[in-house]
Design an enzyme around this catalytic site. Structure first.
Site, mmCIF file in Angstrom:
data_model
loop_
_atom_site.group_PDB
_atom_site.id
_atom_site.type_symbol
_atom_site.label_atom_id
_atom_site.label_comp_id
_atom_site.label_asym_id
_atom_site.label_seq_id
_atom_site.Cartn_x
_atom_site.Cartn_y
_atom_site.Cartn_z
ATOM 1 N N ILE A 1 -3.472 -8.306 -10.873
ATOM 2 C CA ILE A 1 -2.537 -9.089 -11.677
ATOM 3 C C ILE A 1 -2.584 -10.551 -11.242
ATOM 4 C CG2 ILE A 1 -1.001 -7.163 -12.232
ATOM 5 C CD1 ILE A 1 0.664 -7.914 -9.745
ATOM 6 N N CYS B 1 10.705 -10.436 -23.267
ATOM 7 C CA CYS B 1 12.068 -9.937 -23.454
ATOM 8 C C CYS B 1 11.987 -8.461 -23.826
ATOM 9 C CB CYS B 1 12.752 -10.730 -24.569
ATOM 10 S SG CYS B 1 14.330 -10.000 -25.069
ATOM 11 N N SER C 1 -11.509 -1.163 -4.884
ATOM 12 C CA SER C 1 -10.368 -0.314 -5.261
ATOM 13 C C SER C 1 -10.410 0.980 -4.473
ATOM 14 C CB SER C 1 -10.391 -0.006 -6.757
ATOM 15 O OG SER C 1 -9.341 0.902 -7.065
ATOM 16 N N HIS D 1 -3.218 -3.536 -15.723
ATOM 17 C CA HIS D 1 -1.896 -3.532 -15.078
ATOM 18 C C HIS D 1 -1.095 -4.792 -15.415
ATOM 19 C CE1 HIS D 1 -2.998 -0.271 -11.856
ATOM 20 N NE2 HIS D 1 -2.746 0.230 -13.040
ATOM 21 N N CYS E 1 16.915 -13.789 -22.182
ATOM 22 C CA CYS E 1 16.159 -14.388 -23.282
ATOM 23 C C CYS E 1 17.018 -15.402 -24.039
ATOM 24 C CB CYS E 1 15.710 -13.273 -24.229
ATOM 25 S SG CYS E 1 14.859 -13.834 -25.703
HETATM 26 P P1 NAD Z 1 -5.706 -0.673 -2.890
HETATM 27 O O1 NAD Z 1 -4.953 -1.571 -1.969
HETATM 28 O O2 NAD Z 1 -5.212 0.713 -3.094
HETATM 29 O O3 NAD Z 1 -7.214 -0.559 -2.371
HETATM 30 C C1 NAD Z 1 -7.954 -1.698 -2.028
HETATM 31 C C2 NAD Z 1 -9.297 -1.211 -1.483
HETATM 32 O O4 NAD Z 1 -10.109 -2.354 -1.291
HETATM 33 C C3 NAD Z 1 -9.183 -0.503 -0.137
HETATM 34 O O5 NAD Z 1 -9.835 0.751 -0.213
HETATM 35 C C4 NAD Z 1 -9.907 -1.448 0.853
HETATM 36 O O6 NAD Z 1 -10.682 -0.748 1.800
HETATM 37 C C5 NAD Z 1 -10.801 -2.239 -0.064
HETATM 38 N N1 NAD Z 1 -11.046 -3.623 0.361
HETATM 39 C C6 NAD Z 1 -10.186 -4.502 0.944
HETATM 40 N N2 NAD Z 1 -10.776 -5.700 1.117
HETATM 41 C C7 NAD Z 1 -12.029 -5.573 0.619
HETATM 42 C C8 NAD Z 1 -13.130 -6.463 0.501
HETATM 43 N N3 NAD Z 1 -13.074 -7.740 0.920
HETATM 44 N N4 NAD Z 1 -14.268 -5.995 -0.073
HETATM 45 C C9 NAD Z 1 -14.388 -4.701 -0.491
HETATM 46 N N5 NAD Z 1 -13.375 -3.800 -0.391
HETATM 47 C C10 NAD Z 1 -12.210 -4.240 0.145
HETATM 48 O O7 NAD Z 1 -5.879 -1.438 -4.261
HETATM 49 P P2 NAD Z 1 -6.075 -0.868 -5.726
HETATM 50 O O8 NAD Z 1 -7.017 0.272 -5.730
HETATM 51 O O9 NAD Z 1 -6.368 -2.050 -6.575
HETATM 52 O O10 NAD Z 1 -4.646 -0.281 -6.133
HETATM 53 C C11 NAD Z 1 -3.471 -0.941 -5.814
HETATM 54 C C12 NAD Z 1 -2.621 -1.381 -6.987
HETATM 55 O O11 NAD Z 1 -1.910 -2.565 -6.611
HETATM 56 C C13 NAD Z 1 -3.380 -1.796 -8.184
HETATM 57 O O12 NAD Z 1 -2.609 -1.520 -9.289
HETATM 58 C C14 NAD Z 1 -3.479 -3.312 -8.027
HETATM 59 O O13 NAD Z 1 -3.428 -3.958 -9.255
HETATM 60 C C15 NAD Z 1 -2.200 -3.696 -7.342
HETATM 61 N N6 NAD Z 1 -2.403 -4.854 -6.454
HETATM 62 C C16 NAD Z 1 -2.963 -5.972 -6.990
HETATM 63 C C17 NAD Z 1 -3.204 -7.054 -6.207
HETATM 64 C C18 NAD Z 1 -3.858 -8.255 -6.844
HETATM 65 O O14 NAD Z 1 -3.661 -8.482 -8.044
HETATM 66 N N7 NAD Z 1 -4.656 -9.010 -6.106
HETATM 67 C C19 NAD Z 1 -2.865 -7.053 -4.845
HETATM 68 C C20 NAD Z 1 -2.257 -5.888 -4.335
HETATM 69 C C21 NAD Z 1 -2.035 -4.788 -5.164
#
Ligand code: NAD
Length: 252
Positions: A107, A131, A196, A123, A156
């Site tokens: 996000i 609103c 992810s 997401h 809103c």
């Molecule tokens: P997650 O935190 O569950 O998993 C992140 C994965 O990335 C982990 O397995 C980790 O080992 C790996 N990782 C971390 N740094 C890395 C790198 N530099 N290179 C490669 N791999 C790396 O995240 P998810 O699967 O996206 O699920 C979490 C939920 O939270 C999602 O819905 C996500 O949108 C949201 N979220 C988003 C953000 C963002 O927008 N940046 C931040 C935190 C959480």
């Protein structure tokens, strides 16, 4: 050439020989931009707050003060982040016709900032709010200003309904673009997952839909057994090497 270089070459070949390639990104692609992910040991957001609570519709609607001092803070903390090498390489791959779309769980707006055009934000996003009564969309800044001046929940100006951020919270339905992502992944030749843990549903189901699956992720995922190639290293470095491998191969 070490094992990782060989794996990167195989991913490069797969991308170049595939008719259609989708990329699915998660929080791990943005940790090198300074945004903590959820699950990395020691640094993940989960170490401080339970995101399933802070970023839930239950807290937003039943305890807005708690939402705006926890979940909303997480959302606003991403506003000034800058894309890293991995985001830039993906934007370039799209321009060169190597990938069709980036489907992101993130996000943080970093794919857009890097110049990617076909981005399915399954997401939601942190650029806007809306609103819940009349559906009017507003900028996240307006929401933040209202909250900053003590209006919790923010209201809103058109209809007096409650404004909320445009992020998909735990308890929300996914936006329509998830259906588009589903169709794209079903039809594509290759899905490349980057950063992810594939722990969050229903998005993680995409990993079992595709013909070929390849994963770039530091930690293990429940879908590793389905993947043809897994590279357990940092996304920025791996995508940099991937871009070089593709350039070398096209120069041949
Ligand atoms: P997650 O935190 O569950 O998993 C992140 C994965 O990335 C982990 O397995 C980790 O080992 C790996 N990782 C971390 N740094 C890395 C790198 N530099 N290179 C490669 N791999 C790396 O995240 P998810 O699967 O996206 O699920 C979490 C939920 O939270 C999602 O819905 C996500 O949108 C949201 N979220 C988003 C953000 C963002 O927008 N940046 C931040 C935190 C959480």
């Amino acid at each position: 050439m070490d094992m990782q270089d060989q794996a990167i070459r195989r991913v490069a070949e797969a991308i170049m020989e595939s008719g259609s390639v989708c990329v699915l990104t998660g929080a791990g692609i943005s940790t090198e931009s300074g945004i903590p992910d959820f699950r990395s040991p020691g640094t993940g957001i989960w170490e401080r707050v339970d995101p399933m609570e802070a970023l839930s519709t239950a807290v937003l609607y039943n305890n807005p003060r708690k939402f705006y001092s926890t979940g909303f803070e997480i959302i606003m903390s991403m506003q000034d982040a800058r894309p890293n090498r991995a985001h830039h390489v993906l934007a370039r791959f799209e321009k060169e016709g190597l990938i069709d779309a980036v489907i992101t769980q993130n996000i943080d707006n970093l794919h857009h900032r890097a110049g990617s055009e076909k981005v399915l934000e399954v997401h939601g996003d942190t650029r806007t709010g809306y609103c819940i009564k009349c559906g009017k969309r507003v900028s996240i800044r307006l929401l933040a200003d209202k909250v900053g001046s003590g209006q919790i929940p923010p209201v809103c100006e058109e209809c007096g309904g409650i404004l909320r951020p445009g992020v998909v919270l735990f308890g929300d339905m996914l936006p329509d673009c998830f259906n588009e992502a589903w169709d794209l992944v079903k039809r594509c030749d290759l899905l490349l997952v980057i950063g992810s843990s594939l722990n969050v549903g229903p998005v993680n189901n995409l990993a079992s839909l595709c013909r070929r699956l390849m994963i770039v992720n530091i930690g293990v995922t429940p879908y590793d057994g389905l993947a043809e190639i897994i590279i357990r290293d940092k996304a920025g470095q791996v995508l940099d090497s991937l871009q070089r491998a593709i350039e070398e191969r096209s120069a041949r």
